[in-house]
Motif scaffolding. Structure first.
Motif, PDB file in Angstrom:
ATOM      1  N   LEU A 108      78.918   9.133 -28.532  1.00 34.46           N
ATOM      2  CA  LEU A 108      79.946  10.069 -28.050  1.00 34.46           C
ATOM      3  C   LEU A 108      79.443  10.825 -26.816  1.00 34.46           C
ATOM      4  O   LEU A 108      80.184  10.996 -25.830  1.00 34.46           O
ATOM      5  CB  LEU A 108      80.289  11.057 -29.161  1.00 34.46           C
TER       6      LEU A 108
ATOM      7  N   LEU B 205      81.220  10.828 -23.284  1.00 34.08           N
ATOM      8  CA  LEU B 205      81.713  12.081 -22.701  1.00 34.08           C
ATOM      9  C   LEU B 205      81.159  12.313 -21.293  1.00 34.08           C
ATOM     10  O   LEU B 205      81.822  12.909 -20.452  1.00 34.08           O
ATOM     11  CB  LEU B 205      81.339  13.261 -23.603  1.00 34.08           C
TER      12      LEU B 205
ATOM     13  N   ILE C 234      88.546  18.961 -23.106  1.00 37.25           N
ATOM     14  CA  ILE C 234      88.177  18.561 -24.479  1.00 37.25           C
ATOM     15  C   ILE C 234      87.170  19.553 -25.075  1.00 37.25           C
ATOM     16  O   ILE C 234      87.296  19.963 -26.230  1.00 37.25           O
ATOM     17  CB  ILE C 234      87.627  17.116 -24.476  1.00 37.25           C
TER      18      ILE C 234
ATOM     19  N   LYS D  90      97.282  19.568 -21.597  1.00 37.81           N
ATOM     20  CA  LYS D  90      97.581  18.631 -22.704  1.00 37.81           C
ATOM     21  C   LYS D  90      97.296  17.204 -22.258  1.00 37.81           C
ATOM     22  O   LYS D  90      96.653  16.427 -22.975  1.00 37.81           O
ATOM     23  CB  LYS D  90      99.056  18.761 -23.103  1.00 37.81           C
ATOM     24  N   SER D  91      97.795  16.880 -21.072  1.00 35.10           N
ATOM     25  CA  SER D  91      97.612  15.529 -20.556  1.00 35.10           C
ATOM     26  C   SER D  91      96.123  15.185 -20.427  1.00 35.10           C
ATOM     27  O   SER D  91      95.697  14.074 -20.759  1.00 35.10           O
ATOM     28  CB  SER D  91      98.322  15.433 -19.216  1.00 35.10           C
TER      29      SER D  91
ATOM     30  N   ILE E  12      93.644  16.400 -22.140  1.00 39.83           N
ATOM     31  CA  ILE E  12      93.040  16.216 -23.471  1.00 39.83           C
ATOM     32  C   ILE E  12      93.444  14.863 -24.059  1.00 39.83           C
ATOM     33  O   ILE E  12      92.581  14.109 -24.543  1.00 39.83           O
ATOM     34  CB  ILE E  12      93.442  17.370 -24.418  1.00 39.83           C
ATOM     35  N   HIS E  13      94.711  14.528 -23.971  1.00 41.17           N
ATOM     36  CA  HIS E  13      95.180  13.257 -24.553  1.00 41.17           C
ATOM     37  C   HIS E  13      94.575  12.062 -23.818  1.00 41.17           C
ATOM     38  O   HIS E  13      94.072  11.124 -24.442  1.00 41.17           O
ATOM     39  CB  HIS E  13      96.712  13.195 -24.519  1.00 41.17           C
ATOM     40  N   ARG E  14      94.643  12.110 -22.484  1.00 43.08           N
ATOM     41  CA  ARG E  14      94.067  11.009 -21.715  1.00 43.08           C
ATOM     42  C   ARG E  14      92.552  10.945 -21.875  1.00 43.08           C
ATOM     43  O   ARG E  14      91.964   9.867 -21.867  1.00 43.08           O
ATOM     44  CB  ARG E  14      94.413  11.173 -20.230  1.00 43.08           C
TER      45      ARG E  14
ATOM     46  N   ARG F  21      90.878  11.715 -24.567  1.00 46.12           N
ATOM     47  CA  ARG F  21      90.578  11.063 -25.855  1.00 46.12           C
ATOM     48  C   ARG F  21      90.797   9.560 -25.762  1.00 46.12           C
ATOM     49  O   ARG F  21      90.032   8.773 -26.333  1.00 46.12           O
ATOM     50  CB  ARG F  21      91.475  11.644 -26.951  1.00 46.12           C
ATOM     51  N   LEU F  22      91.851   9.158 -25.035  1.00 47.06           N
ATOM     52  CA  LEU F  22      92.095   7.716 -24.859  1.00 47.06           C
ATOM     53  C   LEU F  22      90.971   7.076 -24.041  1.00 47.06           C
ATOM     54  O   LEU F  22      90.526   5.961 -24.326  1.00 47.06           O
ATOM     55  CB  LEU F  22      93.443   7.488 -24.161  1.00 47.06           C
TER      56      LEU F  22
ATOM     57  N   LEU G  16      87.915   8.109 -23.922  1.00 50.37           N
ATOM     58  CA  LEU G  16      86.746   8.032 -24.821  1.00 50.37           C
ATOM     59  C   LEU G  16      86.854   6.812 -25.721  1.00 50.37           C
ATOM     60  O   LEU G  16      85.881   6.085 -25.939  1.00 50.37           O
ATOM     61  CB  LEU G  16      86.630   9.299 -25.673  1.00 50.37           C
ATOM     62  N   ARG G  17      88.061   6.571 -26.212  1.00 49.83           N
ATOM     63  CA  ARG G  17      88.272   5.412 -27.093  1.00 49.83           C
ATOM     64  C   ARG G  17      87.976   4.118 -26.333  1.00 49.83           C
ATOM     65  O   ARG G  17      87.346   3.203 -26.875  1.00 49.83           O
ATOM     66  CB  ARG G  17      89.704   5.409 -27.613  1.00 49.83           C
TER      67      ARG G  17
ATOM     68  N   LEU H 282      84.312   3.738 -25.895  1.00 49.49           N
ATOM     69  CA  LEU H 282      83.607   3.492 -27.165  1.00 49.49           C
ATOM     70  C   LEU H 282      84.131   2.257 -27.890  1.00 49.49           C
ATOM     71  O   LEU H 282      83.804   2.045 -29.063  1.00 49.49           O
ATOM     72  CB  LEU H 282      83.755   4.716 -28.087  1.00 49.49           C
TER      73      LEU H 282
ATOM     74  N   MET I 159      83.372   1.488 -31.917  1.00 52.22           N
ATOM     75  CA  MET I 159      84.319   2.272 -32.717  1.00 52.22           C
ATOM     76  C   MET I 159      84.070   2.155 -34.219  1.00 52.22           C
ATOM     77  O   MET I 159      84.490   3.031 -34.976  1.00 52.22           O
ATOM     78  CB  MET I 159      85.763   1.863 -32.400  1.00 52.22           C
TER      79      MET I 159
END
Lengths: 202, 262
Positions: free
Chosen positions: A139, A143, A154, A179-180, A182-184, A186-187, A189-190, A193, A197
């Motif tokens: 992580l 990050l 984040i 918001k955008s 944070i959401h983007r 997290r995506l 990061l996914r 990773l 995962m």
């Protein structure tokens, strides 16, 4: 007298202590200010180093934050000294990120980075501890690779617990942008990773 | 010809379900799913997000991954908890010099504050150096005074002997007469010594013992004056050094004092 009001009003002993120290620092007592530095330097470094993964740069940002706080002691308008210092440190970290963007020559060092490792739990079994360590290491690396804006959002939302409005105020953007990010983030990061995962799904 | 018609009219068949699912998912809004994973029902369009998660396998995976990434991030602990477990790599306390530099006010006030801070910071080493110099001065001064006070006569004697010893043999014969009149036996003894062993020594002028005595006494007075000056200067240095040392010590003690952590 008006300045002393928060000192007498606050019921939280920690906050009262902070306000007394701040009041003394305002009157020119450097030792009082340094007492505040000692109390909050570890916390602020832990906050800033997550936003600026280069430890040296994070240290410089924290030092800069304390300089800025000392310069602007008169600008403190009551409330929580901890929040006031945190905001100054976040601004210093964002300045450091901008500086890093302008001079991207040296990459973030990844060795021995324990920034995202949770404090050790003595009661946990070795397998869990090892898995946790590995998960947080992955992580941490991911990050460090997302954009500064996403990482800041984040960290402030997920780690420090600020709400969208507060983050918008601190970072100077709209709530929708926060918001955008944070959401983007997290995506992103996914995506970074994706091959690891399974560490997170277990 | 008919063959070609058949080929153009036959619709393309895709049998791979994974490919079909990927093609379908390409039209889905991943950010909406991520927003639902972060905000839950507070997300912008929770009903649509929920529908996507129910129908699309990839959206479901995204939702689960985003949720677990979020919980892993939160599990890493707040900066307060991490700060308690891992101290900062350096001490961020401000030095008096830094504080003086950051102090608001005009240039003159800042310069004065910087000077004061500098004095406080370097008080200890400079004070120690001054105090040492003062002590050395006192020691040297007291040794000189002691020599002048207790060893004055022998010094004069030896100086007279040395003076006579520098006289030539011819001149030495006249010395007893002068020496006897002045009653200075030392000069006589010096003369006899000179005849014995100092034949090779030549000196153009020899002062009379009277002259030598007055020269020595004026030299002693000068020596005493210098010693007194040295004494006074040394005491001043010592006092100033000790004051600076104490001030610096107090500053250092305040600097090293670490407050209790909350």
């Amino acid at each position: 007298m008006e300045d002393l009001l928060p000192t007498t009003v606050s019921e939280d002993p920690v906050q009262r202590r902070d306000l007394i120290l701040l009041e003394r620092a305002r009157e020119g007592d450097l030792n009082a200010f340094n007492d505040l530095v000692v109390v909050y330097q570890d916390m602020l470094f832990a906050l800033v180093v997550r936003m600026v993964p280069d430890r040296d740069q994070a240290s410089d940002a924290v030092q800069e934050a304390f300089f800025s706080a000392f310069r602007n002691l008169a600008g403190f308008r009551g409330g929580s000294v901890k929040s006031w210092l945190s905001r100054i440190a976040i601004n210093a970290a964002m300045d450091a990120q901008r500086l890093k963007k302008r001079r991207p020559a040296d990459p973030y060092p990844e060795l021995e980075d324990d920034t995202w490792q949770p404090p050790a739990d003595a009661s946990a079994d070795p397998v869990t501890t090892s898995l946790t360590t590995e998960r947080h290491r992955a992580l941490s690396a991911a990050l460090a690779d997302i954009t500064n804006d996403q990482r800041t959002a984040i960290v402030l939302y997920d780690v420090e617990g600020y709400d969208y409005a507060e983050i918008a105020e601190i970072t100077g953007v709209s709530i929708g942008t926060v918001k955008s990010r944070i959401h983007r983030g997290r995506l992103a990061l996914r995506a970074l990773l994706s091959d690891r995962m399974d560490l997170f799904r277990g | 010809m008919a063959d070609r018609t058949d080929r153009t009219e036959r619709p393309e068949q895709v049998d791979d379900p994974a490919l079909i699912a990927a093609a379908r998912h390409a039209l889905h809004d991943e950010e909406l799913v991520a927003a639902f994973a972060v905000d839950g029902d507070a997300a912008d369009d929770p009903a649509r997000a929920r529908a996507l998660i129910e129908r699309c396998q990839t959206c479901r995976e995204i939702y689960a991954d985003v949720v677990s990434i979020g919980s892993t991030i939160r599990a890493s602990g707040t900066s307060e908890a991490v700060g308690l477990a891992r101290p900062a790599p350096r001490d961020f306390r401000l030095t008096p010099l830094q504080a003086a530099r950051l102090q608001p006010g005009n240039a003159l006030q800042r310069a004065v504050a910087r000077l004061r801070a500098g004095a406080a910071m370097f008080g200890r080493p400079v004070g120690a150096a001054l105090a040492t110099l003062g002590l050395v001065g006192l020691l040297v001064g007291s040794m000189g005074l002691g020599q002048l006070a207790t060893g004055g006569a022998p010094q004069r004697e030896s100086a007279t002997i040395a003076g006579a010893a520098t006289a030539g043999p011819g001149e030495a014969s006249t010395e007893p007469v002068r020496g006897s009149t002045s009653g200075d036996f030392g000069a006589q003894a010096g003369a006899s010594q000179a005849t014995d062993g100092a034949s090779s020594l030549q000196s153009p002028t020899v002062e009379s013992p009277k002259d030598q005595g007055s020269a020595l006494s004026s030299g002693t007075a000068t020596g005493i004056g210098v010693s007194q000056l040295l004494f006074a200067g040394s005491i001043l240095l010592l006092v100033a050094g000790l004051a600076l040392l104490l001030a610096g010590q107090r500053h250092a003690r305040a600097w090293q004092r670490a407050p209790e952590r909350p």
